[in-house]
Design an enzyme around this catalytic site. Structure first.
Site, PDB file in Angstrom:
ATOM      1  CE  LYS A 102      -3.698   2.392   2.359  1.00 48.31           C
ATOM      2  NZ  LYS A 102      -3.134   3.670   1.853  1.00 48.31           N
ATOM      3  NE  ARG A 127     -10.368   8.841  -1.536  1.00 51.46           N
ATOM      4  CZ  ARG A 127     -10.357   8.649  -0.255  1.00 51.46           C
ATOM      5  NH1 ARG A 127      -9.473   7.830   0.261  1.00 51.46           N
ATOM      6  NH2 ARG A 127     -11.191   9.276   0.536  1.00 51.46           N
TER       7      ARG A 127
END
Lengths: 531, 363
Positions: A228, A248
């Site tokens: 991640k 995002r």
């Protein structure tokens, strides 16, 4: 705008999703198309630019209320919200009007071109013909602080109910940088002709944090396991040769990342890639702080391009040559992505390589060395999963490493906002540097309401000095502060910047002199930056 | 050394005179507001020999005093709360002599029996107002301005963001809320301080909407007030004998501490509201976590404070509990000689669960 103000009041006075949904649907069912569009825009966070400086609003409202400015400021500290403060101090309205939300929004859109005196006249007149619900909404709009809204999910549900249309389709239509002033309700949400906006991104599929043992997820071999990364989630879109980069937060950030435009041009086919935008230099990711220098800028200069260049760590492929791949299983999407990246001649793209793991034990071992590899932990994605909309449980999990932590002393407290205005909720923490306490982090999350009340009480009883909404307090309470990363910083007194600092717990067992020192922080810094 | 110019010297003299004045009749001690000449404390927070009490709320009327003097209407409630104590009553506007100090009680409009206390000695007049409001509530004797030289005022809501609507409007909202809940089969639980606010709401409810219940603590206070001659619409006190089906659509008045307690669950399904001046702020409304917040206060709002201060004609204003620093600064900008006095009174804090001293509500 009265009906919209009533909707906001209704949304604001309940925490129940069903009641909010019913209120939004009722508004959509009765409002005009243009008001509906503005409502959708405002409630999903598409607020217009602040049309007037808040310093003017303070002065004008204080004049109207016949109060000195300092008294308005003191009131603001107590209320914790300028729009609400102004609403509360204004004298009662002298008239009424029936302007629609659209009319108001159009008028606000032209204010920036007016002279100060004309703006003042407009605002004062508007104030004096609105009830207090309307004033509050209006003030939220003109202070640029309109954040009352509903989740994207709830808005999609409300629109689906109102239009009798599929939720996923509507979610996609709502994406992108459309403006209420430049489109209309029908074109945006109803019309289904293929003439979709080229730049429109897909709603991101978001992972839930893994809270149980990974063994409960079944066989490790059914999962695609990768690092991640600690950057910004982004979508790189290439359609008909044009390149767009989205973050995002649904912001178009193409201009901030010229390297990715360059990458987009180098891509051999039209496609949409989901990946992590990461500051990257000398074959290794840089701390997140380097990336931060890029954000919020209109244009990035040469110095920044050199100091913190970026790469895209690609991990998913959502569209290839015009075909929506979201219903294709993860495994196949990955294969297509690998092929695409292999055909691309650019050093601006990397693959987020999945690990070949047959047991969760191996995965755990990988997770333990995440930080040394500039990652925050692992991502677990079911190989058979499709690409869903929004945060959904089941197929995608983030399995982060435990945060780093340090024990620190609280030295300042600041009043919260909104639900917690009037309570001291934001704290500044310090570590020892010899006999002095050096502030190094501000943190507010991680405590329950009950704990906050207790600390609020301590702050009010142990205040040393007041500076507006901030109080310095007796250095007495020790907290364990968790953080995800650490980087050197010239902007902070301590010389250190933490990533995601938050309160893990209060250390009631520790006296202030037992808190950590600046040397301890520097040791952690060295450990994770000199790899 | 900088020489003191004329203006400065003048100010210094005024200040010295001011200090002498304070020394003369009233001082603010660590036990309470003190009058040495009369040998009494007003609303003391530590045990003293002789206490004059403005009203029966727990932060003004504390246990442990050798003797108490309060308005007659305060006596039953004080006895109920403090037990058997040496307590004497006095009517409004009746003057008594305490060692040469003329003392009288005047209506403060805050709660039944609430008073401002006036002290006069050698031509110098002080008024200690305790808690007060100017709006009429249909229950307590309405506030009456009293001329004085020195006025001690609260400042619980001493900011211009606090503006109360007339009680009629708020009570219409409360009755409307009750009627709406009633029509949907919900009980309405209304939270308010068990002495004062609870009775004020009770006295103004519309009994034609449904049945009215009260929490035991409020019931006991009501009994005490009925002894002092007050009367209320018919109500029943919540106890285990009551058939639960009667709560459907009913109004239940309860103290703020009932929120989140097991006691409140017996009314399910219910809606809950708080009535307090703090409900003027969105943050406080949301933090209190109730279905509805009604802005109803037993304290003066900003304009009422300004009016009250002006009507006393006082040249010196002492600002106690509330936004005392800001409010006294505001008075100074209007040319008044105002200063902050630290006390241990709390205003309306217990109504949003933020009181430091927990009121005994359960009995």
């Amino acid at each position: 705008m009265k009906d919209f103000a009533s909707l906001i009041t209704a949304l604001d006075s309940t925490t129940k999703t069903n009641e909010k949904l019913a209120a939004v649907v009722a508004y959509l069912n009765s409002a005009s198309d243009s008001d509906k569009l503005w409502c959708v825009a405002l409630l999903t966070g598409k607020r217009p630019r602040r049309p007037v400086k808040t310093s003017f609003l303070r002065v004008w409202s204080a004049e109207l209320a016949e109060l000195p400015l300092w008294l308005l400021e003191e009131s603001y500290f107590v209320v914790g919200d300028l729009a609400e403060t102004v609403t509360l101090i204004l004298p009662p309205p002298a008239a009424a009007n029936e302007k629609s939300l659209t009319e108001r929004m159009q008028e606000l859109g032209t204010l920036r071109q007016l002279e100060e005196a004309e703006v003042r006249e407009y605002i004062v007149n508007a104030w004096m013909e609105m009830n207090s619900d309307e004033r509050f909404v209006f003030n939220k709009l003109i202070t640029g602080g309109f954040r009352i809204g509903v989740s994207q999910k709830l808005m999609v549900r409300a629109l689906a109910t109102h239009l009798g249309e599929d939720e996923n389709k509507l979610a996609h239509r709502l994406m992108g940088n459309w403006k209420a002033s430049e489109t209309n309700f029908y074109d945006l949400l109803v019309s289904s002709d293929g003439n979709e906006n080229l730049s429109r991104p897909y709603p991101f599929y978001l992972a839930y944090p893994l809270e149980e043992a990974p063994e409960n997820l079944g066989n490790a071999s059914d999962w695609q396991i990768e690092y991640k990364w600690d950057g910004i989630r982004g979508q790189l879109i290439k359609r008909e040769g044009e390149v767009y980069v989205w973050s995002r937060g649904e912001e178009l950030v193409t201009d901030q990342f010229p390297e990715l435009v360059e990458l987009g041009r180098a891509l051999p086919k039209d496609c949409v890639i989901d990946g992590e935008i990461t500051a990257y230099k000398d074959d290794a990711p840089l701390p997140f702080t380097f990336l931060q220098k890029r954000l919020g800028r209109k244009k990035v200069g040469k110095a920044i391009l050199k100091e913190s260049p970026v790469k895209l760590i690609a991990y998913d492929l959502l569209e290839l040559e015009g075909r929506d791949l979201r219903e294709t299983p993860m495994e196949e999407r990955s294969e297509l992505l690998h092929k695409l990246v292999a055909e691309t001649v650019s050093d601006r793209v990397l693959l987020s390589e999945p690990f070949e793991m047959s047991t969760w034990k191996e995965a755990a071992a990988k997770r333990d060395v995440s930080r040394e590899n500039f990652a925050e932990g692992l991502m677990l994605k079911r190989k058979s999963s499709v690409y869903k909309v929004g945060r959904k449980r089941g197929d995608w999990w983030k399995w982060k490493v435990d945060p780093l932590s340090i024990d620190a002393v609280m030295i300042y407290a600041m009043r919260g906002h909104g639900r917690r205005a009037n309570l001291y909720t934001d704290y500044t923490f310090a570590v020892w540097d010899g006999p002095d306490l050096v502030p190094f982090a501000k943190a507010y999350s991680g405590l329950t309401d009950k704990e906050i009340n207790k600390i609020d009480h301590f702050v009010k009883k142990n205040t040393i000095e007041r500076f507006g909404p901030v109080r310095s307090v007796k250095a007495d309470l020790v907290f364990e502060i968790g953080f995800e990363g650490i980087a050197p910083s010239s902007r902070h007194k301590s010389g250190i910047a933490l990533r995601f600092p938050r309160i893990l717990r209060q250390r009631e067992d520790k006296k202030p002199e037992e808190a950590n020192t600046l040397q301890d922080l520097q040791a952690i810094l060295e450990q994770f930056t000199s790899v | 050394m900088v020489s003191i110019d004329g203006n400065m010297a003048k100010r210094k003299t005024i200040y010295t005179n001011f200090c002498l004045l304070i020394m003369a009749l009233i001082t603010f001690s660590s036990k309470g507001i003190y009058c040495k000449q009369a040998g009494i404390y007003i609303d003391p927070w530590k045990p003293v020999k002789r206490a004059l009490i403005t009203h029966a709320h727990a932060d003004h009327s504390r246990p442990g005093m050798k003797s108490y003097l309060a308005h007659t209407d305060s006596l039953p409630v004080m006895r109920h709360r403090l037990g058997e104590v040496d307590i004497e009553g006095i009517a409004y506007k009746k003057t008594i002599d305490l060692n040469g100090v003329k003392v009288s009680f005047h209506p403060a409009g805050h709660a039944p029996g609430s008073a401002q206390i006036r002290l006069e000695y050698k031509g110098e007049i002080w008024v200690i107002s305790g808690d007060y409001k100017l709006g009429k509530d249909g229950l307590s004797a309405p506030f009456e301005p009293v001329k004085c030289n020195h006025f001690v005022t609260e400042s619980t809501f001493g900011l211009p963001i606090y503006k109360w609507k007339p009680q009629d409007e708020i009570m219409a909202d409360i009755n409307g809320w009750w009627a709406e809940n009633n029509s949907m089969g919900f009980a309405s639980v209304m939270l308010g301080y068990s002495f004062g606010k609870a009775q004020r709401i009770l006295a103004n409810l519309d009994p034609s909407i449904g049945e009215i219940f009260v929490h035991g603590a409020i019931h006991n206070t009501n009994l005490a007030l009925e002894m002092a001659g007050y009367s209320f619409p018919e109500n029943t006190y919540v106890n285990s004998e009551v058939d639960k089906s009667r709560y459907k659509g009913a109004m239940i008045i309860a103290p703020p501490s009932a929120l989140g307690s097991p006691w409140i669950r017996q009314f399910k399904p219910y809606k809950v509201a708080t009535a307090s001046g703090w409900m003027a702020l969105r943050g406080a409304r949301r933090r209190r976590n109730v279905d509805k917040g009604f802005i109803l206060s037993d304290h003066a709002d900003f304009e009422e404070l300004n009016t009250a201060v002006a009507e006393t004609g006082a040249e010196n204003i002492f600002v106690t509990h509330g936004y005392s620093t800001v409010y006294s600064k505001w008075l100074r900008t209007k040319g008044l000689n105002a200063k902050v006095v630290e006390t241990e009174y709390e205003g309306e804090l217990s109504e949003i669960g933020e009181s430091v001293n927990k009121e005994k509500e359960g009995e």
